[in-house]
Design an enzyme around this catalytic site. Structure first.
Site, PDB file in Angstrom:
ATOM      1  N   LEU A  81       0.824  -1.213   0.000  1.00  0.00           N
ATOM      2  CA  LEU A  81       0.000   0.000   0.000  1.00  0.00           C
ATOM      3  C   LEU A  81       0.854   1.258   0.000  1.00  0.00           C
ATOM      4  O   LEU A  81       0.525   2.238  -0.660  1.00  0.00           O
ATOM      5  CB  LEU A  81      -0.952  -0.027   1.188  1.00  0.00           C
ATOM      6  CG  LEU A  81      -2.091  -1.021   0.973  1.00  0.00           C
ATOM      7  CD1 LEU A  81      -2.924  -1.178   2.219  1.00  0.00           C
ATOM      8  CD2 LEU A  81      -2.983  -0.586  -0.188  1.00  0.00           C
ATOM      9  N   GLY A 139       4.188   1.658  -1.102  1.00  0.00           N
ATOM     10  CA  GLY A 139       4.924   1.831  -2.361  1.00  0.00           C
ATOM     11  C   GLY A 139       4.001   1.989  -3.562  1.00  0.00           C
ATOM     12  O   GLY A 139       4.270   2.796  -4.466  1.00  0.00           O
ATOM     13  N   ARG A 181       1.169  -0.578  17.950  1.00  0.00           N
ATOM     14  CA  ARG A 181       0.275  -0.020  16.928  1.00  0.00           C
ATOM     15  C   ARG A 181      -1.157  -0.438  17.203  1.00  0.00           C
ATOM     16  O   ARG A 181      -1.418  -1.613  17.487  1.00  0.00           O
ATOM     17  CB  ARG A 181       0.695  -0.516  15.545  1.00  0.00           C
ATOM     18  CG  ARG A 181      -0.284  -0.116  14.459  1.00  0.00           C
ATOM     19  CD  ARG A 181       0.178  -0.543  13.091  1.00  0.00           C
ATOM     20  NE  ARG A 181       0.093  -1.962  12.857  1.00  0.00           N
ATOM     21  CZ  ARG A 181      -1.018  -2.621  12.535  1.00  0.00           C
ATOM     22  NH1 ARG A 181      -2.170  -1.991  12.461  1.00  0.00           N
ATOM     23  NH2 ARG A 181      -0.984  -3.920  12.305  1.00  0.00           N
ATOM     24  N   GLU A 225       5.357   0.335   6.657  1.00  0.00           N
ATOM     25  CA  GLU A 225       5.849  -0.431   7.808  1.00  0.00           C
ATOM     26  C   GLU A 225       7.376  -0.375   7.910  1.00  0.00           C
ATOM     27  O   GLU A 225       7.942  -0.637   8.970  1.00  0.00           O
ATOM     28  CB  GLU A 225       5.363  -1.884   7.691  1.00  0.00           C
ATOM     29  CG  GLU A 225       5.462  -2.631   9.001  1.00  0.00           C
ATOM     30  CD  GLU A 225       4.802  -4.006   8.974  1.00  0.00           C
ATOM     31  OE1 GLU A 225       3.910  -4.245   8.123  1.00  0.00           O
ATOM     32  OE2 GLU A 225       5.197  -4.853   9.796  1.00  0.00           O
ATOM     33  N   ARG A 232      -3.635  -4.534  21.384  1.00  0.00           N
ATOM     34  CA  ARG A 232      -3.060  -5.856  21.149  1.00  0.00           C
ATOM     35  C   ARG A 232      -2.024  -6.285  22.178  1.00  0.00           C
ATOM     36  O   ARG A 232      -1.983  -7.444  22.576  1.00  0.00           O
ATOM     37  CB  ARG A 232      -2.415  -5.875  19.759  1.00  0.00           C
ATOM     38  CG  ARG A 232      -3.478  -5.764  18.714  1.00  0.00           C
ATOM     39  CD  ARG A 232      -2.903  -5.550  17.352  1.00  0.00           C
ATOM     40  NE  ARG A 232      -4.007  -5.464  16.424  1.00  0.00           N
ATOM     41  CZ  ARG A 232      -3.876  -5.228  15.131  1.00  0.00           C
ATOM     42  NH1 ARG A 232      -2.679  -5.031  14.617  1.00  0.00           N
ATOM     43  NH2 ARG A 232      -4.927  -5.183  14.360  1.00  0.00           N
TER      44      ARG A 232
HETATM   45  C1  LIG Z   1      -2.389 -11.048   8.207  1.00  0.00           C
HETATM   46  C2  LIG Z   1      -2.294  -9.572   8.381  1.00  0.00           C
HETATM   47  C3  LIG Z   1      -3.436  -8.800   8.486  1.00  0.00           C
HETATM   48  C4  LIG Z   1      -3.347  -7.418   8.639  1.00  0.00           C
HETATM   49  N1  LIG Z   1      -4.500  -6.683   8.732  1.00  0.00           N
HETATM   50  C5  LIG Z   1      -4.408  -5.344   8.878  1.00  0.00           C
HETATM   51  C6  LIG Z   1      -5.597  -4.550   8.957  1.00  0.00           C
HETATM   52  O1  LIG Z   1      -6.717  -5.045   8.897  1.00  0.00           O
HETATM   53  N2  LIG Z   1      -5.454  -3.205   9.081  1.00  0.00           N
HETATM   54  C7  LIG Z   1      -4.234  -2.592   9.150  1.00  0.00           C
HETATM   55  O2  LIG Z   1      -4.176  -1.373   9.246  1.00  0.00           O
HETATM   56  N3  LIG Z   1      -3.111  -3.333   9.040  1.00  0.00           N
HETATM   57  C8  LIG Z   1      -3.164  -4.682   8.913  1.00  0.00           C
HETATM   58  N4  LIG Z   1      -2.014  -5.416   8.832  1.00  0.00           N
HETATM   59  C9  LIG Z   1      -0.716  -4.719   8.704  1.00  0.00           C
HETATM   60  C10 LIG Z   1      -0.565  -4.208   7.280  1.00  0.00           C
HETATM   61  O3  LIG Z   1      -1.079  -5.135   6.369  1.00  0.00           O
HETATM   62  C11 LIG Z   1       0.894  -3.926   6.905  1.00  0.00           C
HETATM   63  O4  LIG Z   1       1.516  -3.200   7.910  1.00  0.00           O
HETATM   64  C12 LIG Z   1       0.965  -3.107   5.622  1.00  0.00           C
HETATM   65  O5  LIG Z   1       0.191  -3.705   4.614  1.00  0.00           O
HETATM   66  C13 LIG Z   1       2.397  -2.931   5.156  1.00  0.00           C
HETATM   67  O6  LIG Z   1       2.387  -2.266   3.923  1.00  0.00           O
HETATM   68  P1  LIG Z   1       3.719  -1.766   3.232  1.00  0.00           P
HETATM   69  O7  LIG Z   1       3.313  -1.144   1.958  1.00  0.00           O
HETATM   70  O8  LIG Z   1       4.497  -0.951   4.188  1.00  0.00           O
HETATM   71  O9  LIG Z   1       4.577  -3.095   2.977  1.00  0.00           O
HETATM   72  P2  LIG Z   1       4.225  -4.492   2.250  1.00  0.00           P
HETATM   73  O10 LIG Z   1       2.806  -4.624   1.895  1.00  0.00           O
HETATM   74  O11 LIG Z   1       4.840  -5.517   3.140  1.00  0.00           O
HETATM   75  O12 LIG Z   1       5.025  -4.409   0.915  1.00  0.00           O
HETATM   76  C14 LIG Z   1       6.412  -4.561   0.850  1.00  0.00           C
HETATM   77  C15 LIG Z   1       6.832  -4.476  -0.590  1.00  0.00           C
HETATM   78  O13 LIG Z   1       8.246  -4.379  -0.637  1.00  0.00           O
HETATM   79  C16 LIG Z   1       8.768  -5.331  -1.555  1.00  0.00           C
HETATM   80  N5  LIG Z   1      10.098  -5.685  -1.078  1.00  0.00           N
HETATM   81  C17 LIG Z   1      10.496  -6.070   0.158  1.00  0.00           C
HETATM   82  N6  LIG Z   1      11.827  -6.233   0.189  1.00  0.00           N
HETATM   83  C18 LIG Z   1      12.283  -5.960  -1.040  1.00  0.00           C
HETATM   84  C19 LIG Z   1      13.559  -5.947  -1.634  1.00  0.00           C
HETATM   85  N7  LIG Z   1      14.672  -6.216  -0.944  1.00  0.00           N
HETATM   86  N8  LIG Z   1      13.655  -5.646  -2.945  1.00  0.00           N
HETATM   87  C20 LIG Z   1      12.553  -5.336  -3.678  1.00  0.00           C
HETATM   88  N9  LIG Z   1      11.321  -5.305  -3.163  1.00  0.00           N
HETATM   89  C21 LIG Z   1      11.183  -5.614  -1.850  1.00  0.00           C
HETATM   90  C22 LIG Z   1       7.773  -6.457  -1.557  1.00  0.00           C
HETATM   91  O14 LIG Z   1       7.905  -7.169  -2.754  1.00  0.00           O
HETATM   92  C23 LIG Z   1       6.468  -5.679  -1.450  1.00  0.00           C
HETATM   93  O15 LIG Z   1       6.100  -5.232  -2.725  1.00  0.00           O
HETATM   94  C24 LIG Z   1      -2.083  -6.804   8.697  1.00  0.00           C
HETATM   95  C25 LIG Z   1      -0.934  -7.577   8.615  1.00  0.00           C
HETATM   96  C26 LIG Z   1      -1.033  -8.947   8.483  1.00  0.00           C
HETATM   97  C27 LIG Z   1       0.216  -9.764   8.475  1.00  0.00           C
END
Ligand SMILES: Cc1cc2nc3c(=O)[nH]c(=O)nc-3n(C[C@H](O)[C@H](O)[C@H](O)COP(=O)(O)OP(=O)(O)OC[C@H]3O[C@@H](n4cnc5c(N)ncnc54)[C@H](O)[C@@H]3O)c2cc1C
Length: 637
Positions: free
Chosen positions: A43, A45, A435, A425, A330
């Site tokens: 979300l 990126g 959180r 995150e 939590r």
């Molecule tokens: C089961 C579950 C349920 C959840 N439910 C909720 C909810 O209901 N409400 C809420 O607010 N939060 C919820 N969370 C937390 C939330 O989903 C995450 O904190 C959030 O989606 C993280 O988003 P992000 O974009 O930061 O990272 P991510 O969605 O983790 O994306 C990371 C991206 O980085 C890329 N990446 C990683 N390392 C590299 C690398 N070295 N090179 C290239 N690309 C890389 C991956 O391919 C991916 O595209 C939940 C988490 C889990 C585990």
């Protein structure tokens, strides 16, 4: 180095508007002269790439998965918070701000959290405009439900698939820009290194995970949105590919890592059921809107749940925290579940589970209503456990779920490396030591849709950037380093698999730096991790070659980073001589076993600077100043 969070002046409610006004603008014709790299398509990126491209920047976006829409964010279930007050319960930006600051046990920045609460409402409008199918009430208005740590219903949701629906929204916006030629998408690439030229982030080195080729990409700024590091514990609810590598490698290049020991353990997950398990499954917090958590009053009571009469049940959260009941935050719910199990009142085969019971809700609202709200979660539970939660209570236990720690960023989301921004995150901001539910999606989208589009412009227009290409020696050096490391991993040819090392590391960290910690255990963990790391570099086996699709090699690189990062978590936990939120050191607790903060000495962000392999990182402190809320002992009674 003196940490400067660059928090703008003025009153809390005016800071962001004023800052946006004061930030220098890049005029539309000049935006197309800048190239920006975004690593990650969750979300954070995905929304950033789409927004930056829409503004006119040239964006290159990278992710590990075969499609941007398979990022970990797709797993998010329960919902996303916003202060719309549609339920007329008295919600406001101020209340969301206060709940989030208090939920984080007063270890986050006031200015950041207030901005997050302000932007929460814009996010809902943006997503609705994209067509995200949020649940609606009978009159057609967007519906809300409750999440932990709040006494108002402010969580917007799409059944138990909110992350998926939000990500499809961001993905559509991203693909529109791919089609328009403004985003160049690089799936199946893993970032291995950051390239710094003249003390500015100017590019990345990535491995093509299909061909094994090492590629270099240059830009004027780099944005990391690579998610959290919960998989350091091996077992977690996070996606299998979630890792710390990108963050850890930029840490080694000079970006400070903040509060690495702040991790979130979610109270409602399907309990561990075997030694061959590699993944844990979350049962969304939203279920605690209607599910009641209980254990038998008598330790060791092995009767099936429906044979245990009401008078012999302990609804321990409702009894101990009457104001918030099952919806305490939590960290509080998790520690209480552990405490019950430690007293011998846990249920199920292992005794490490508590019940989450829907009997009363089904009697009250009917099965159809419950199925409408949580149908897919019930189905998922039944598929995994072969138990029908409409008939018998779910069994749940806490599991690693989210990481509040992350790369240190200032108010502009820029790290301690110029031109390196960190979002979602992967950064440390906004959630403090714990959180609240439904606020990670809010933060990732606030960062991507509404913050980075402005702050990155301020950086680009205010910086002198020399013309460079990937022919620059710094790129060659990074490529050489990446190749040497891969070669080294492949040449060890030892006897233990990568997963075996990972499992042992996870076990150590869970045991000594998990739901509760103490100094003795932390010191032991530090020794154990060092020994394990040493063994890894002498005894790991990584089959296959580097010129092919090789998942053992991918995992080996990530586990090698976890083995170093695990020690950083321990060092951080040892330094923080207090308990706060998810960091619960047994030596610091109130008479009622709640986390006891030490505001006099620890009201700060701990930011760590890498110096040299096997040397203790240098500690830096960002003091947290609270001008608008009073620091109190958190109470949910
Ligand atoms: C089961 C579950 C349920 C959840 N439910 C909720 C909810 O209901 N409400 C809420 O607010 N939060 C919820 N969370 C937390 C939330 O989903 C995450 O904190 C959030 O989606 C993280 O988003 P992000 O974009 O930061 O990272 P991510 O969605 O983790 O994306 C990371 C991206 O980085 C890329 N990446 C990683 N390392 C590299 C690398 N070295 N090179 C290239 N690309 C890389 C991956 O391919 C991916 O595209 C939940 C988490 C889990 C585990």
């Amino acid at each position: 180095m003196q940490l400067d969070a660059k928090i703008p002046g003025g009153s809390l409610s005016e800071k962001w508007d004023r800052h946006r006004f004061e930030l220098k603008l890049v005029n539309p014709a000049n935006k197309r002269k800048f190239d920006i790299i975004v690593v990650g398509t969750g979300l954070a990126g995905g929304s950033a790439s789409a927004s930056l491209a829409e503004l006119g920047y040239n964006v290159k976006t990278f992710c590990i998965q075969d499609s941007p829409r398979r990022a970990h964010s797709i797993a998010a279930q329960g919902g996303i918070n916003a202060a719309k007050n549609y339920t007329n319960e008295g919600d406001s930006i101020w209340r969301l701000f206060y709940d989030t600051i208090k939920g984080g046990d007063f270890r986050s920045r006031e200015a950041n959290v207030y901005r997050l609460a302000q932007l929460s409402n814009n996010i809902i409008d943006q997503c609705v405009a994209q067509g995200v199918p949020f649940a609606r009430d009978y009159g057609g208005l967007l519906a809300n439900r409750s999440f932990g740590g709040a006494q108002v219903q402010r969580t917007f949701y799409s059944r138990g698939q909110t992350g998926q629906q939000l990500l499809l929204g961001a993905y559509s916006a991203l693909m529109r820009q791919v089609a328009a030629g403004k985003v160049k998408m690089f799936p199946r690439r893993e970032m291995l290194d950051l390239v710094i030229i003249d003390e500015q982030a100017r590019g990345v080195v990535v491995r093509n995970l299909i061909t094994g080729e090492i590629e270099a990409h240059a830009a004027d700024a780099v944005v990391l949105a690579t998610g959290g590091y919960g998989n350091v514990y091996y077992l977690s609810t996070m996606a299998m590919a979630s890792n710390v590598s990108a963050s850890y490698r930029v840490f080694k290049k000079g970006a400070f890592f903040a509060n690495p020991c702040f991790i979130q353990i979610h109270p409602t997950c399907i309990p561990v059921h075997g030694t061959y398990q590699s993944k844990l499954t979350l049962m969304s917090e939203s279920l605690r809107n209607d599910g009641r958590v209980w254990v038998p009053k008598k330790p060791g009571d092995k009767h099936p749940p429906r044979q245990i009469p009401e008078s012999e049940r302990d609804y321990f959260l409702e009894n101990k925290y009457p104001s918030f009941g099952n919806l305490v935050p939590r960290d509080v719910a998790s520690r209480n579940a552990k405490e019950q199990c430690d007293m011998g009142k846990g249920v199920g085969e292992t005794g490490f589970a508590v019940y989450l019971d829907f009997e009363d809700a089904i009697k009250r609202d009917g099965k159809d209503v419950i199925a409408q709200k949580y149908g897919n979660l019930f189905q998922m539970y039944e598929k995994i456990t072969a138990d029908n939660p409409y008939e018998t209570p779910m069994m749940i236990y806490p599991a690693v779920h989210y990481t509040m720690g992350g790369l240190w960023v200032d108010y502009n989301l820029m790290s301690t490396i110029d031109g390196l921004f960190v979002m979602g995150e992967a950064n440390f901001s906004d959630h403090g030591a714990n959180r609240l539910g439904a606020s990670a999606l809010m933060q990732g989208l606030a960062d991507g849709y509404f913050i980075i589009p402005y702050t990155i412009g301020g950086y680009l227009v205010g910086s002198e950037l020399q013309d460079i290409t990937t022919d620059h020696p710094s790129f060659k050096e990074s490529i050489h380093e990446a190749n040497s490391r891969i070669k080294k991993l492949l040449s060890i040819n030892g006897k233990r698999t990568v997963d075996d090392f990972h499992k042992e590391l996870g076990h150590i960290i869970w045991e000594y730096c998990g739901m509760t910690r103490n100094d003795e255990g932390l010191k032991k963990a530090q020794r154990l991790i060092r020994n394990l790391r040493e063994e890894f570099w002498g005894n790991v086996i990584v089959p296959g070659s580097k010129e092919e699709f090789n998942q053992s090699l991918e995992r080996a690189g990530r586990v090698a980073d976890f083995l170093e990062f695990g020690e950083l978590m321990i060092i951080d936990a040892l330094e923080r001589k207090e308990s706060c939120g998810g960091h619960f050191n047994e030596a610091y607790q109130t008479e009622e076993n709640e986390a006891k903060r030490d505001d006099e000495n620890f009201c700060h962000v701990s930011a760590w600077e890498f110096v040299e392999e096997d040397k203790k990182p240098v500690f830096h402190k960002e003091s947290l100043v609270f001008e608008n809320v009073e620091l109190t002992q958190r109470s949910y009674k």
